[in-house]
Design a protein around this motif. Structure first.
Motif, PDB file in Angstrom:
ATOM      1  N   UNK A  87       1.156  -0.841  -0.069  1.00  0.00           N
ATOM      2  CA  UNK A  87      -0.372   0.204  -0.406  1.00  0.00           C
ATOM      3  C   UNK A  87       0.512   1.144   0.107  1.00  0.00           C
ATOM      4  N   UNK A  88       2.044   1.398   0.815  1.00  0.00           N
ATOM      5  CA  UNK A  88       2.817   2.689   0.573  1.00  0.00           C
ATOM      6  C   UNK A  88       3.926   2.783  -0.389  1.00  0.00           C
ATOM      7  N   UNK A  89       3.785   1.702  -1.043  1.00  0.00           N
ATOM      8  CA  UNK A  89       4.200   2.286  -2.849  1.00  0.00           C
ATOM      9  C   UNK A  89       3.189   2.655  -3.757  1.00  0.00           C
ATOM     10  N   UNK A  90       2.048   2.107  -3.476  1.00  0.00           N
ATOM     11  CA  UNK A  90       1.545   2.852  -4.525  1.00  0.00           C
ATOM     12  C   UNK A  90       0.686   4.523  -3.985  1.00  0.00           C
ATOM     13  N   UNK A  91       0.050   4.472  -2.610  1.00  0.00           N
ATOM     14  CA  UNK A  91       0.049   5.946  -2.065  1.00  0.00           C
ATOM     15  C   UNK A  91       1.034   6.845  -2.534  1.00  0.00           C
ATOM     16  N   UNK A  92       2.896   6.327  -2.772  1.00  0.00           N
ATOM     17  CA  UNK A  92       3.233   7.392  -3.198  1.00  0.00           C
ATOM     18  C   UNK A  92       3.665   7.531  -4.240  1.00  0.00           C
ATOM     19  N   UNK A  93       3.083   6.928  -5.172  1.00  0.00           N
ATOM     20  CA  UNK A  93       2.710   7.376  -7.076  1.00  0.00           C
ATOM     21  C   UNK A  93       0.910   7.974  -7.544  1.00  0.00           C
ATOM     22  N   UNK A  94       0.952   8.142  -5.726  1.00  0.00           N
ATOM     23  CA  UNK A  94      -0.729   8.816  -6.191  1.00  0.00           C
ATOM     24  C   UNK A  94      -1.986   7.664  -6.329  1.00  0.00           C
ATOM     25  N   UNK A  95      -2.035   6.717  -6.508  1.00  0.00           N
ATOM     26  CA  UNK A  95      -2.799   5.094  -6.084  1.00  0.00           C
ATOM     27  C   UNK A  95      -3.577   5.278  -5.452  1.00  0.00           C
ATOM     28  N   UNK A  96      -4.489   4.397  -5.466  1.00  0.00           N
ATOM     29  CA  UNK A  96      -5.449   4.286  -4.469  1.00  0.00           C
ATOM     30  C   UNK A  96      -6.686   2.618  -4.874  1.00  0.00           C
ATOM     31  N   UNK A  97      -7.093   2.061  -3.883  1.00  0.00           N
ATOM     32  CA  UNK A  97      -7.209   0.392  -4.427  1.00  0.00           C
ATOM     33  C   UNK A  97      -9.139   0.859  -4.412  1.00  0.00           C
ATOM     34  N   UNK A  98      -9.465   0.031  -5.448  1.00  0.00           N
ATOM     35  CA  UNK A  98     -11.117   0.445  -5.511  1.00  0.00           C
ATOM     36  C   UNK A  98     -11.453  -0.994  -5.154  1.00  0.00           C
ATOM     37  N   UNK A  99     -11.120  -2.115  -5.794  1.00  0.00           N
ATOM     38  CA  UNK A  99     -11.389  -3.585  -4.819  1.00  0.00           C
ATOM     39  C   UNK A  99      -9.987  -3.826  -4.472  1.00  0.00           C
ATOM     40  N   UNK A 100      -9.738  -4.685  -3.610  1.00  0.00           N
ATOM     41  CA  UNK A 100      -8.470  -5.342  -2.399  1.00  0.00           C
ATOM     42  C   UNK A 100      -9.274  -7.090  -2.201  1.00  0.00           C
ATOM     43  N   UNK A 131       0.474   4.382 -14.064  1.00  0.00           N
ATOM     44  CA  UNK A 131       0.080   2.804 -12.937  1.00  0.00           C
ATOM     45  C   UNK A 131       1.532   2.348 -13.514  1.00  0.00           C
ATOM     46  N   UNK A 132       2.103   2.441 -14.311  1.00  0.00           N
ATOM     47  CA  UNK A 132       2.960   1.820 -15.588  1.00  0.00           C
ATOM     48  C   UNK A 132       4.310   2.501 -14.557  1.00  0.00           C
ATOM     49  N   UNK A 133       4.678   3.980 -14.573  1.00  0.00           N
ATOM     50  CA  UNK A 133       5.447   4.287 -13.912  1.00  0.00           C
ATOM     51  C   UNK A 133       5.934   3.357 -12.317  1.00  0.00           C
ATOM     52  N   UNK A 134       4.128   3.381 -11.741  1.00  0.00           N
ATOM     53  CA  UNK A 134       4.197   2.309 -10.418  1.00  0.00           C
ATOM     54  C   UNK A 134       4.947   0.744 -10.616  1.00  0.00           C
ATOM     55  N   UNK A 135       4.306   0.435 -11.242  1.00  0.00           N
ATOM     56  CA  UNK A 135       4.177  -1.137 -11.971  1.00  0.00           C
ATOM     57  C   UNK A 135       5.536  -1.546 -12.230  1.00  0.00           C
ATOM     58  N   UNK A 136       6.590  -0.335 -12.664  1.00  0.00           N
ATOM     59  CA  UNK A 136       8.021  -0.933 -12.898  1.00  0.00           C
ATOM     60  C   UNK A 136       9.158   0.473 -12.148  1.00  0.00           C
ATOM     61  N   UNK A 137       8.264   0.243 -10.745  1.00  0.00           N
ATOM     62  CA  UNK A 137       9.369   1.230  -9.952  1.00  0.00           C
ATOM     63  C   UNK A 137      10.131   1.281  -9.036  1.00  0.00           C
ATOM     64  N   UNK A 138      11.224   1.220  -8.781  1.00  0.00           N
ATOM     65  CA  UNK A 138      12.460   0.530  -8.156  1.00  0.00           C
ATOM     66  C   UNK A 138      11.789   0.475  -6.712  1.00  0.00           C
ATOM     67  N   UNK A 139      10.518   1.016  -6.221  1.00  0.00           N
ATOM     68  CA  UNK A 139       9.536   1.105  -4.550  1.00  0.00           C
ATOM     69  C   UNK A 139       8.789  -0.365  -4.857  1.00  0.00           C
ATOM     70  N   UNK A 140       8.603  -0.862  -5.868  1.00  0.00           N
ATOM     71  CA  UNK A 140       7.839  -1.734  -6.189  1.00  0.00           C
ATOM     72  C   UNK A 140       8.878  -2.982  -6.712  1.00  0.00           C
ATOM     73  N   UNK A 141       9.789  -3.430  -7.060  1.00  0.00           N
ATOM     74  CA  UNK A 141      10.069  -4.072  -8.017  1.00  0.00           C
ATOM     75  C   UNK A 141      10.696  -5.571  -6.650  1.00  0.00           C
ATOM     76  N   UNK A 142      11.006  -5.329  -5.533  1.00  0.00           N
ATOM     77  CA  UNK A 142      11.195  -6.375  -4.529  1.00  0.00           C
ATOM     78  C   UNK A 142      10.189  -7.119  -4.207  1.00  0.00           C
ATOM     79  N   UNK A 143       8.738  -5.656  -4.043  1.00  0.00           N
ATOM     80  CA  UNK A 143       7.503  -6.119  -3.875  1.00  0.00           C
ATOM     81  C   UNK A 143       6.898  -7.053  -4.503  1.00  0.00           C
ATOM     82  N   UNK A 144       7.038  -6.991  -6.197  1.00  0.00           N
ATOM     83  CA  UNK A 144       6.758  -7.747  -7.074  1.00  0.00           C
ATOM     84  C   UNK A 144       7.389  -8.742  -6.848  1.00  0.00           C
TER      85      UNK A 144
END
Length: 201
Positions: free
Chosen positions: A131-144, A171-184
């Protein structure tokens, strides 16, 4: 609590389907439905082999409102028209927040995921960290984590997630971000599934 209709549609008769597509906004709109994604060529695979030809993501006040619309006499007639011109799946899933019906600016971007968890303990680490990585890129959950309820078709997601960002680029910047890489990598080691990017509008 907000709720969403998700449709993965394969049009078999474009002319008849166009009639349906022209009529359905008034029907769903009468029940407060708002399309977040609607139309062909809106998606691209992020992981897996899921690539809807025509994708729909619509937001409503709650699940009861979706069912009132779906089972209404007017929509029953439109369902016959749609089914005569297409195949596919429709499902309903409960959201995590109240609906945001005022969302009118820009073209949001979405990540839609159907995840089958294979290692619950490892996946829990992912679930807590992401969640912290999503929020850092301005994203939010609609369904979780919802399973959803199938209205038509055979798609039965195990764990459904829909994320919203300000744009498809974001969304692609978040998906490919260094913050999300290890979690992915953690998620991929603890689950399998399909993820798509979807462009709003």
């Amino acid at each position: 609590m907000s709720a969403y209709v998700i449709g993965d549609i394969n049009v078999t008769d474009p002319e008849t389907f166009a009639k349906y597509a022209g009529l359905v906004p008034a029907s769903s709109g009468a029940f407060g439905g708002k399309y977040l994604v609607r139309g062909p060529d809106k998606c691209e695979p992020a992981e897996g082999d899921w690539n809807p030809k025509r994708f729909v993501l619509a937001e409503y006040k709650d699940v009861d409102t979706i069912k009132a619309w779906y089972y209404s006499d007017e929509y029953k007639e439109l369902t016959k028209l749609r089914q005569s011109a297409s195949t596919g799946t429709l499902l309903v899933a409960e959201g995590v927040e109240p609906p945001e019906q005022g969302r009118d600016s820009g073209k949001p971007g979405y990540l839609v995921a159907d995840i089958d968890v294979t290692d619950a303990d490892t996946f829990e680490k992912y679930r807590v960290g992401v969640p912290a990585t999503i929020a850092a890129y301005g994203g939010k959950y609609l369904i979780r984590g919802a399973q959803g309820e199938v209205l038509e078709g055979s798609w039965n997601p195990k764990r459904l997630v829909v994320l919203e960002f300000e744009s498809l680029i974001r969304v692609k910047e978040w998906y490919n971000s260094p913050e999300y890489a290890d979690l992915k990598k953690l998620r991929q080691s603890a689950s399998k599934g399909n993820l798509i990017f979807a462009e709003g509008g």
